[in-house]
Design a protein around this motif. Structure first.
Motif, PDB file in Angstrom:
ATOM      1  N   ARG A   1       0.817  -1.207   0.000  1.00  0.00           N
ATOM      2  CA  ARG A   1       0.000   0.000   0.000  1.00  0.00           C
ATOM      3  C   ARG A   1       0.856   1.265   0.000  1.00  0.00           C
ATOM      4  NH1 ARG A   1      -3.615  -0.045   4.959  1.00  0.00           N
ATOM      5  NH2 ARG A   1      -1.858  -1.151   5.883  1.00  0.00           N
TER       6      ARG A   1
ATOM      7  N   ARG B   1      -6.321   3.288   0.738  1.00  0.00           N
ATOM      8  CA  ARG B   1      -5.880   2.592   1.953  1.00  0.00           C
ATOM      9  C   ARG B   1      -4.404   2.824   2.272  1.00  0.00           C
ATOM     10  NH1 ARG B   1      -7.813  -1.958   4.017  1.00  0.00           N
ATOM     11  NH2 ARG B   1      -6.268  -1.422   5.623  1.00  0.00           N
TER      12      ARG B   1
ATOM     13  N   HIS C   1     -10.294   7.328   6.592  1.00  0.00           N
ATOM     14  CA  HIS C   1      -9.131   6.474   6.850  1.00  0.00           C
ATOM     15  C   HIS C   1      -9.407   5.584   8.055  1.00  0.00           C
ATOM     16  CE1 HIS C   1      -6.262   8.486   4.084  1.00  0.00           C
ATOM     17  NE2 HIS C   1      -7.068   9.523   4.283  1.00  0.00           N
ATOM     18  N   ARG C   2      -9.017   4.352   7.976  1.00  0.00           N
ATOM     19  CA  ARG C   2      -9.251   3.421   9.071  1.00  0.00           C
ATOM     20  C   ARG C   2      -8.320   3.746  10.234  1.00  0.00           C
ATOM     21  NH1 ARG C   2     -10.014  -2.501   6.153  1.00  0.00           N
ATOM     22  NH2 ARG C   2     -11.475  -1.810   4.523  1.00  0.00           N
TER      23      ARG C   2
ATOM     24  N   ASP D   1      -4.943   2.233  10.321  1.00  0.00           N
ATOM     25  CA  ASP D   1      -3.974   2.628   9.301  1.00  0.00           C
ATOM     26  C   ASP D   1      -3.246   3.917   9.657  1.00  0.00           C
ATOM     27  OD1 ASP D   1      -4.644   0.459   7.730  1.00  0.00           O
ATOM     28  OD2 ASP D   1      -6.108   1.567   6.525  1.00  0.00           O
TER      29      ASP D   1
END
Length: 273
Positions: free
Chosen positions: A142, A236, A260-261, A264
Motif C-alpha cells: 500500500r 488505503r 481512513h481506518r 492505518d
C-alpha cells in the motif's frame, strides 16, 4: 559526559519526541545501553542542531525508531529524554536532529554545549509500531502518507530516505507543516529526495512566512488543506503522523473523518525536553 545539575523534572514528564509507541526493540536490534561518541554537530535550523554519533555497538535500526539519551550531572542527577532517529539501516553512525526547548533540561545542552569528541549514553533502538521497513522485509504494497509538524519530520525523513535508498516503487507522500523556510529540517536532503525519487511527493505548508513567490499564503494545516494534499482514504494508505500533540490530534481526527481506518493511522507526539 556530564552536565550542570538541572532542576528536578516533575514526576511524569513525558519524553522529547514521542509518547505513543510501546518501547519494543526493533527487528534485528535488541535495545541496550550504548556509549556514543559525538562525531559532528552542525546547525539544522535557527533553534535546532544535527548531531552525528559513532556508536560501535549499535545494532542498526528501522526507519522511524527512537532512542533515549541519558545525561549525568556532577552531583549524580540524571536526566533521560527520548529522541527520534534521523537515520536507519545497519550503520553504527546514528543521526539525531534536536530542537531546543528553552526551558528544557536536556535539549539546550545538546543544542548549545555538545562538542565533537564528547560522549553520550544511549538506550535503544526503541519502537516497533512507528516504523517503516523496505520491501524485502515488508510485503505490504500500500502507498504511504507521511504528515509532519515542525521537528516531527525527523522520523519521517528517515522513512523517506530509507524508501529512496531501497529504490522502492511504493508511492510515498510527505505533507510537512513548518513555520518558515528557515525552520525546515533536512531541507536540502528532502528537496534532493523529491527531485530524484519519482515515487516521493513533497508538500510544504508554511504557517508564518512563505518563500518569495510561494503560490499560497501562510497558514496552518486545516481539514480542507489536508483533504487536498494527502492520499485518499480509498487507496488505503498507511499514514504516519508526527508533531506537537495538538497538531497530531487534529490531523488524526480529520483523517478518520475522511474515511481512513484508525488502524492505518499511526501517530507519535512531542513531549517535554
Amino acid at each position: 559526559m556530564s552536565i550542570p545539575a538541572p532542576a528536578a523534572a516533575p514526576p511524569g514528564t513525558p519524553p522529547d519526541s514521542s509518547e505513543a509507541p510501546p518501547r519494543t526493540p526493533v527487528a534485528g536490534g535488541r535495545a541496550a545501553w550504548h556509549t556514543a561518541t559525538v562525531a559532528d554537530t552542525r546547525p539544522e535550523t535557527p533553534t535546532a542542531r544535527r548531531i552525528e554519533l559513532d556508536v560501535p555497538t549499535w545494532p542498526g535500526n528501522d526507519a522511524g525508531s527512537h532512542l533515549d539519551v541519558r545525561l549525568t550531572a556532577p552531583d549524580g542527577y540524571q536526566a533521560t529524554r527520548s529522541y527520534s532517529i534521523a537515520s536507519s539501516g545497519g550503520s553504527t553512525r546514528v543521526v539525531l536532529a534536536v530542537d531546543e526547548l528553552p526551558d528544557g533540561e536536556v535539549s539546550p545542552f545538546l543544542v548549545h554545549d555538545l562538542q565533537p569528541g564528547d560522549r553520550l549514553e544511549l538506550h535503544g533502538p526503541l519502537g516497533a509500531f512507528f516504523v517503516w521497513t523496505p520491501p524485502e522485509t515488508d510485503a505490504d504494497p500500500r502507498p504511504v502518507q507521511l504528515i509532519a509538524g515542525g521537528s516531527g519530520v525527523v522520523p519521517l525523513y528517515a522513512m523517506a530516505a530509507a524508501h529512496a535508498a531501497a529504490a522502492d516503487a511504493t508511492e510515498f507522500r510527505l505533507l510537512y507543516s513548518v513555520r518558515t523556510p528557515d525552520d525546515v529540517f533536512f531541507r536540502d536532503e528532502l528537496t534532493a529526495l523529491a527531485s530524484a525519487a519519482p515515487a516521493l511527493k513533497l508538500d510544504l505548508v508554511y504557517t508564518r512566512e512563505t518563500p518569495d513567490g510561494w503560490p499560497s499564503a501562510a497558514g496552518r494545516v486545516t481539514k480542507p488543506v489536508l483533504d487536498a494534499a494527502v492520499l485518499p482514504a480509498a487507496s488505503r494508505p498507511r499514514v504516519y503522523v508526527c508533531g506537537p500533540t495538538p497538531f497530531v490530534e487534529a490531523v488524526a481526527g480529520w483523517l478518520i473523518e475522511a474515511g481512513h481506518r484508525p488502524g492505518d493511522v499511526r501517530t507519535e507526539r512531542f513531549g517535554g525536553s
